[in-house]
Enzyme design. Structure first.
Site, PDB file in Angstrom:
ATOM      1  N   ASP A 101      -5.629  -5.831   5.724  1.00  0.00           N
ATOM      2  CA  ASP A 101      -6.842  -5.273   5.135  1.00  0.00           C
ATOM      3  C   ASP A 101      -7.843  -6.398   4.860  1.00  0.00           C
ATOM      4  OD1 ASP A 101      -8.592  -3.506   4.028  1.00  0.00           O
ATOM      5  OD2 ASP A 101      -7.427  -3.102   2.216  1.00  0.00           O
ATOM      6  N   ASP A 155      -2.513 -17.867   3.763  1.00  0.00           N
ATOM      7  CA  ASP A 155      -3.600 -18.680   3.205  1.00  0.00           C
ATOM      8  C   ASP A 155      -4.092 -19.698   4.233  1.00  0.00           C
ATOM      9  OD1 ASP A 155      -0.998 -19.441   2.776  1.00  0.00           O
ATOM     10  OD2 ASP A 155      -1.367 -20.560   0.944  1.00  0.00           O
ATOM     11  N   TYR A 212       0.809  -1.212   0.000  1.00  0.00           N
ATOM     12  CA  TYR A 212       0.000   0.000   0.000  1.00  0.00           C
ATOM     13  C   TYR A 212       0.846   1.267   0.000  1.00  0.00           C
ATOM     14  CZ  TYR A 212      -4.239  -2.723   0.768  1.00  0.00           C
ATOM     15  OH  TYR A 212      -5.289  -3.599   0.627  1.00  0.00           O
ATOM     16  N   LYS A 262       3.692 -14.459   4.393  1.00  0.00           N
ATOM     17  CA  LYS A 262       3.876 -15.352   3.243  1.00  0.00           C
ATOM     18  C   LYS A 262       5.380 -15.457   2.980  1.00  0.00           C
ATOM     19  CE  LYS A 262       1.905 -17.722  -0.089  1.00  0.00           C
ATOM     20  NZ  LYS A 262       0.963 -18.835   0.079  1.00  0.00           N
TER      21      LYS A 262
END
Ligand code: NAI
Length: 331
Positions: free
Chosen positions: A227, A203, A123, A170
């Site tokens: 988010d 995930d 972002y 991740k």
């Protein structure tokens, strides 16, 4: 008296913040409101949905409660919320996600705190076209920001008697960027031996949250995952209408509900003020008026359990009727 900047915002903002004013006054909150317009009104008067004097007022008081503000589409204005976070360095987005008795949702007794890094990651808004048809969008991760968000999460956990912080990442794919996040997390974790530290790939975290949200306590993550997962978590307890939020920096905190300005129901006395009221309760705890916050939360639960609720929660009460019921309960 604690001075708090109140930004009613636009759309349903004025109606739901009016509800906050009424309920907090009835509950005996020791607060004076310094009201500032922002949003559609100030585009007309100042050519800007977030005039500089409003940012200054928040910086001076250090605490603000903000209603939702419409982001004008395609008119060259960036989101007021993103600007506020950047200008005031509100680096931590805090979303306590808790089941509320009397609200229909998939799970009961969910109690998770989502901590999202607010200032960098994907972002950062640094994008360019390398050659036609090829875009580069940069994910910025710094040791400084990763360390301070991890510390925020552990401090929050310790202050609120929580047992575990989970870093969501991740790092198996983004070995450098998320690897740095994870390194900083475990480095900070060493200072908090009283709190369990673990990590989970994003995930897998989504799947686990949906299968059994009770296995999570405090979760901390970078901007984009935060988010997405914070809305996922809101969905576990009944949605955006009942989820409070805050953006917090070193010295300044801006409290806001997570939903938007709901233009489809604005001006019709239909809006649910629960999320902004719970947000106001977070603010009250921040300014050491937790006893008032407890009374307001109890009143909300009592009203919802008694079936006094707005249309979005399956009830028939208007904003005014729901607010009247809360005022009667806390008085
Ligand atoms: P939204 O949250 O305003 O509305 C989505 C749906 O939820 C609508 O059907 C709305 O009626 C309903 N809803 C939302 N809050 C409600 C409440 N308190 N009571 C009852 N129903 C409620 O999201 P949307 O439509 O995507 O955004 C509208 C505008 O709000 C946009 O301009 C967006 O940029 C802005 N926005 C502002 C935020 C903020 O100021 N913090 C956050 C999110 C969106």
């Amino acid at each position: 008296m604690t001075k708090v900047v109140l930004i009613p915002g636009d759309g349903i903002g004025p109606a739901i913040t009016n509800s906050v004013k009424r309920v907090l006054e009835a509950a005996g909150a020791d607060v004076t409101w310094e009201v500032h317009e922002a949003g559609e009104q100030t585009i007309a008067t100042h050519g800007d949905p977030l005039p500089e004097h409003v940012v200054q007022a928040i910086a001076e008081t250090g605490v603000a409660l903000k209603g939702p503000i419409t982001t004008p589409v395609g008119k060259g204005f960036s989101s007021v919320n993103v600007r506020l976070r950047r200008q005031l360095d509100l680096y931590a987005n805090l979303r306590p996600v808790r089941s509320i008795p009397g609200t229909r949702s998939r799970y009961e007794n969910v109690d998770i705190v989502v901590v999202r890094e607010n200032t960098e990651g994907l972002y950062s808004g640094i994008e360019h076209e390398v050659v036609p048809g090829v875009i580069e969008s940069l994910k910025i991760m710094t040791r400084q920001a990763c360390t301070r968000i991890a510390r925020f999460a552990f401090e929050h956990a310790r202050e609120h008697g929580r047992e575990k912080v989970t870093a969501v990442h991740k790092a198996n794919i983004m070995k450098l960027a998320d690897g740095l996040f994870l390194d900083c997390f475990y480095e900070v974790a060493r200072e908090y031996s009283d709190i369990k530290a673990e990590d989970c790939i994003v995930d897998a975290a989504c799947m686990k949250l949906v299968l059994d949200p009770h296995q999570f306590d405090v979760v901390v993550m970078e901007n984009l995952y935060g988010d997405i997962l914070s809305d996922l978590c809101a969905g576990l307890v009944g949605g955006l209408g009942v989820t409070p939020g805050a953006n917090i920096g070193e010295k300044i905190a801006v409290f806001e509900a997570v939903h938007g300005s709901a233009p489809d129901i604005a001006g019709r006395d239909l809006a649910n003020p629960t999320a902004i009221l719970l947000t106001a309760c977070l603010m009250l705890r921040h300014i050491d008026q937790g006893d008032v916050a407890d009374r307001v939360v109890d009143a909300i639960v009592a009203c919802l359990e008694a079936g006094t609720k707005t249309g979005d929660l399956g009830g028939k009460a208007s904003t005014t009727q729901f607010t009247d019921a809360l005022v009667a309960k806390v008085s």
